[in-house]
Design an enzyme around this catalytic site. Structure first.
Site, short mmCIF file in Angstrom:
data_model
loop_
_atom_site.label_atom_id
_atom_site.label_comp_id
_atom_site.label_asym_id
_atom_site.label_seq_id
_atom_site.Cartn_x
_atom_site.Cartn_y
_atom_site.Cartn_z
N CYS A 10 38.22 -11.53 -12.99
CA CYS A 10 38.56 -10.31 -12.27
C CYS A 10 39.73 -10.66 -11.35
CB CYS A 10 37.37 -9.71 -11.52
SG CYS A 10 36.70 -10.69 -10.17
N ASN A 13 37.95 -13.00 -8.02
CA ASN A 13 36.81 -13.85 -8.35
C ASN A 13 35.76 -13.86 -7.24
OD1 ASN A 13 36.15 -17.34 -9.10
ND2 ASN A 13 35.27 -15.58 -10.08
N CYS A 15 33.83 -10.50 -6.72
CA CYS A 15 32.94 -9.35 -6.95
C CYS A 15 32.40 -9.33 -8.37
CB CYS A 15 33.65 -8.03 -6.64
SG CYS A 15 34.06 -7.79 -4.91
N ARG A 16 33.23 -8.92 -9.31
CA ARG A 16 32.75 -8.68 -10.67
C ARG A 16 32.52 -9.95 -11.48
NH1 ARG A 16 37.65 -4.84 -12.14
NH2 ARG A 16 38.62 -6.35 -10.74
N SER A 17 33.50 -10.83 -11.52
CA SER A 17 33.36 -12.00 -12.40
C SER A 17 32.27 -12.97 -11.96
CB SER A 17 34.71 -12.70 -12.60
OG SER A 17 35.29 -13.10 -11.39
N ASP A 124 36.52 -2.12 -9.98
CA ASP A 124 36.43 -3.04 -8.84
C ASP A 124 35.70 -2.32 -7.70
OD1 ASP A 124 36.76 -4.87 -6.81
OD2 ASP A 124 38.90 -5.16 -7.15
#
Length: 166
Positions: A10, A13, A15-17, A124
């Protein structure tokens, strides 16, 4: 069977990943397939390098029985494109940045294509509230279950084996 290496990417690095990394690791472990996967995450930007995931990602992971507090943000490296079988970007902007970094890499894919088969971006949640983190958790969980079912041995159904992370 060959070990499959997956890098989730993301922007920062945080939040999402890292959430995807934690979810996939947990699902693979609960399915008895942890040894079949190498899982990591990175960001297209390096401004959070060395930091823990966002407190909201940590909280949503914890609420679902996953601990991501040991993860640390890192910037994607040129050798990642060689080291990982799949480089799964969370949105189209990430895909574009990754392809600019490694124009010849054939392993860069949108998570929404590879895991969800929908072509959707994983939005995001950074500038939003907790509901955005719950939404991405749900989408990442769905995609990670599909990845393990598709890439794991025996094509075993995981239903019932992931109840603690749902």
């Amino acid at each position: 069977m060959k070990r499959v290496s997956i890098l989730f990417v993301c922007m920062g690095n945080i939040c999402r990943s890292p959430l995807a990394e934690g979810i996939l690791a947990r699902i693979a472990r609960e399915a008895g397939l942890a040894d079949r996967f190498k899982i990591d995450s990175a960001g297209t930007g390096g401004w959070h390098q060395g930091k823990q995931p966002d407190r909201r990602s940590i909280a949503i992971a914890r609420a679902h029985g996953i601990d991501i507090t040991e993860q640390r943000a890192r910037h994607i490296r040129p050798d990642d494109f060689e080291e990982f079988d799949l480089v799964l970007a969370m949105d189209r902007a990430n895909v574009a940045e990754l392809r600019a970094m490694a124009p010849g890499a054939g392993n860069i894919m949108l998570f929404g294509d590879a895991a969800l088969q929908t072509g959707e971006d994983i939005p995001d949640p950074y500038y939003g509230g907790p509901e955005g983190f719950e939404l991405i958790y749900t989408r990442l969980l769905t995609g990670c279950i599909a990845l393990v079912e598709t890439l794991g041995a025996d094509q075993a159904s995981l239903s019932g084996k992931t109840s603690s992370v749902r």
